[in-house]
Design an enzyme around this catalytic site. Structure first.
Site, PDB file in Angstrom:
ATOM      1  N   ASP A  10       0.884  -1.171   0.000  1.00  0.00           N
ATOM      2  CA  ASP A  10       0.000   0.000   0.000  1.00  0.00           C
ATOM      3  C   ASP A  10       0.922   1.221   0.000  1.00  0.00           C
ATOM      4  O   ASP A  10       2.136   1.098   0.135  1.00  0.00           O
ATOM      5  CB  ASP A  10      -0.901  -0.007   1.250  1.00  0.00           C
ATOM      6  CG  ASP A  10      -1.818   1.210   1.314  1.00  0.00           C
ATOM      7  OD1 ASP A  10      -2.461   1.516   0.288  1.00  0.00           O
ATOM      8  OD2 ASP A  10      -1.896   1.859   2.367  1.00  0.00           O
ATOM      9  N   SER A  11       0.310   2.397  -0.096  1.00  0.00           N
ATOM     10  CA  SER A  11       1.109   3.623  -0.022  1.00  0.00           C
ATOM     11  C   SER A  11       1.615   3.876   1.399  1.00  0.00           C
ATOM     12  O   SER A  11       2.585   4.596   1.584  1.00  0.00           O
ATOM     13  CB  SER A  11       0.253   4.803  -0.469  1.00  0.00           C
ATOM     14  OG  SER A  11      -0.886   4.912   0.369  1.00  0.00           O
ATOM     15  N   CYS A  43      -4.454  -1.861  -1.627  1.00  0.00           N
ATOM     16  CA  CYS A  43      -4.659  -0.437  -1.880  1.00  0.00           C
ATOM     17  C   CYS A  43      -5.667  -0.332  -3.016  1.00  0.00           C
ATOM     18  O   CYS A  43      -5.470  -0.933  -4.084  1.00  0.00           O
ATOM     19  CB  CYS A  43      -3.323   0.180  -2.299  1.00  0.00           C
ATOM     20  SG  CYS A  43      -3.436   1.862  -2.911  1.00  0.00           S
ATOM     21  N   GLU A  86      -3.322   9.179   8.479  1.00  0.00           N
ATOM     22  CA  GLU A  86      -1.862   9.019   8.574  1.00  0.00           C
ATOM     23  C   GLU A  86      -1.280   9.896   9.685  1.00  0.00           C
ATOM     24  O   GLU A  86      -0.211   9.616  10.202  1.00  0.00           O
ATOM     25  CB  GLU A  86      -1.185   9.335   7.231  1.00  0.00           C
ATOM     26  CG  GLU A  86      -1.437   8.300   6.128  1.00  0.00           C
ATOM     27  CD  GLU A  86      -0.494   7.096   6.191  1.00  0.00           C
ATOM     28  OE1 GLU A  86       0.563   7.174   6.831  1.00  0.00           O
ATOM     29  OE2 GLU A  86      -0.836   6.053   5.586  1.00  0.00           O
ATOM     30  N   CYS A  88     -11.080   2.448   0.246  1.00  0.00           N
ATOM     31  CA  CYS A  88      -9.694   2.849   0.479  1.00  0.00           C
ATOM     32  C   CYS A  88      -9.294   2.083   1.717  1.00  0.00           C
ATOM     33  O   CYS A  88     -10.037   2.081   2.717  1.00  0.00           O
ATOM     34  CB  CYS A  88      -9.586   4.350   0.715  1.00  0.00           C
ATOM     35  SG  CYS A  88      -7.940   4.865   1.269  1.00  0.00           S
ATOM     36  N   HIS A 117      -7.293   2.626   3.963  1.00  0.00           N
ATOM     37  CA  HIS A 117      -7.103   3.410   5.183  1.00  0.00           C
ATOM     38  C   HIS A 117      -8.407   3.543   5.987  1.00  0.00           C
ATOM     39  O   HIS A 117      -8.371   3.694   7.203  1.00  0.00           O
ATOM     40  CB  HIS A 117      -6.634   4.834   4.854  1.00  0.00           C
ATOM     41  CG  HIS A 117      -5.180   4.958   4.552  1.00  0.00           C
ATOM     42  ND1 HIS A 117      -4.608   4.450   3.405  1.00  0.00           N
ATOM     43  CD2 HIS A 117      -4.165   5.548   5.247  1.00  0.00           C
ATOM     44  CE1 HIS A 117      -3.320   4.740   3.411  1.00  0.00           C
ATOM     45  NE2 HIS A 117      -3.018   5.397   4.514  1.00  0.00           N
TER      46      HIS A 117
HETATM   47  N1  DGL Z   1      -4.869   3.077   1.040  1.00  0.00           N
HETATM   48  C1  DGL Z   1      -4.835   3.440  -0.328  1.00  0.00           C
HETATM   49  C2  DGL Z   1      -6.081   3.149  -1.075  1.00  0.00           C
HETATM   50  O1  DGL Z   1      -6.718   2.187  -0.710  1.00  0.00           O
HETATM   51  C3  DGL Z   1      -4.094   4.666  -0.739  1.00  0.00           C
HETATM   52  C4  DGL Z   1      -4.431   5.947  -0.094  1.00  0.00           C
HETATM   53  C5  DGL Z   1      -3.517   7.003  -0.647  1.00  0.00           C
HETATM   54  O2  DGL Z   1      -2.304   6.811  -0.567  1.00  0.00           O
HETATM   55  O3  DGL Z   1      -4.020   8.003  -1.198  1.00  0.00           O
HETATM   56  O4  DGL Z   1      -6.435   3.772  -2.029  1.00  0.00           O
END
Ligand code: DGL
Length: 269
Positions: free
Chosen positions: A13-14, A76, A154, A186, A188
């Site tokens: 993931d990022s 992600c 974050e 997402c 996150h």
């Molecule tokens: N967690 C990621 C997603 O599911 C990336 C969020 C990001 O880095 O913008 O899209």
């Protein structure tokens, strides 16, 4: 090193978001070892171009395969939206995205009006509406980019007025559409699912994507004969980031729900 059934499952993931998927996988498959890469040097992915996200994804996934990963979970939604096909073509191991299992679940549940919250990259790609149109053609789909949630999360702001204000701003247009279910598209977002659920109210079902994805990956690995068969305890999971900070380590532990050792990996030199 070539992949074997005893090799780890690679995820990336990022940043910390994919740890929600890692947690669900670790719970569902306690005999498996996880190899996680958070590309913190390039966070957020959601604001990047599809080409950039594809480039990062290909390099990271190949790196994980080189380290012995027997399968890759693209933990992600942004990368799943724009890089999945390229990853499938490039890699010699099975690749799983976090979108298809969720789309299948929406179809299975027969949701009538579904809302999607995701990053700009995910929403702009149009992948969710396209896949839903194919698999759940009766569902009315509305999608919103909700990018401010990622930097807030974050920052380890997981409750309180800043988070509430961001959720409220995104909830207003969503509730005006009267959706039955909301996909947190997402990785996150599940960490603040309770707060989103509270704001949206009981009439809106939140789809818990990490569990849906973990179940799908478990069944698929089993069907492909790729589940670990060796007896004995699993080696410890490994967590890598492309840019280490103590703050990231603190929130990573919170996301994964247990103490983890992070190490910086110099994939980008
Ligand atoms: N967690 C990621 C997603 O599911 C990336 C969020 C990001 O880095 O913008 O899209």
């Amino acid at each position: 090193m070539s992949a074997t059934v005893d090799g780890p499952i690679g995820l990336f993931d990022s940043g910390v978001g994919g740890l929600t998927v890692a947690r669900a996988l670790a719970d569902r498959l306690p005999g498996e070892r996880l190899l996680y890469f958070g590309d913190t040097a390039h966070l957020p992915y959601g604001d990047k171009s599809p080409e950039a996200i594809r480039g990062y994804s290909l390099a990271i996934a190949q790196h994980l395969v080189d380290l012995g990963a027997k399968a890759i979970v693209v933990a992600c939604n942004s990368a799943s939206s724009v890089a999945y096909d390229a990853l499938v073509n490039a890699l010699s191991v099975p690749v799983f995205n976090v979108i298809d299992p969720v789309v299948a679940e929406v179809a299975r549940l027969g949701v009538q009006r579904v809302g999607i919250w995701g990053t700009k990259a995910t929403i702009k790609s149009g992948v969710f509406p396209a896949k839903l149109a194919a698999q759940a053609p009766d569902a009315a789909v509305r999608a919103w980019a909700t990018p401010l949630l990622v930097p807030v999360i974050e920052e380890n702001i997981l409750q309180g007025p800043i988070l509430d204000a961001v959720i409220d701003g995104y909830a207003r247009p969503t509730e005006a559409e009267d959706v039955d279910a909301l996909v947190l598209a997402c990785t996150h977002y599940p960490i603040v699912a309770a707060q989103i659920g509270q704001r949206m109210g009981r009439d809106v079902a939140l789809l818990s994507t990490p569990q849906i994805v973990a179940e799908h990956v478990a069944l698929a690995l089993e069907a492909q004969g790729l589940l670990r068969v060796a007896a004995g305890p699993v080696d410890s999971h490994q967590f890598m980031v492309s840019d280490y900070t103590p703050a990231f380590e603190a929130i990573a532990q919170q996301f994964f729900g247990e103490a983890i050792a992070l190490r910086e990996d110099h994939l980008w030199g």
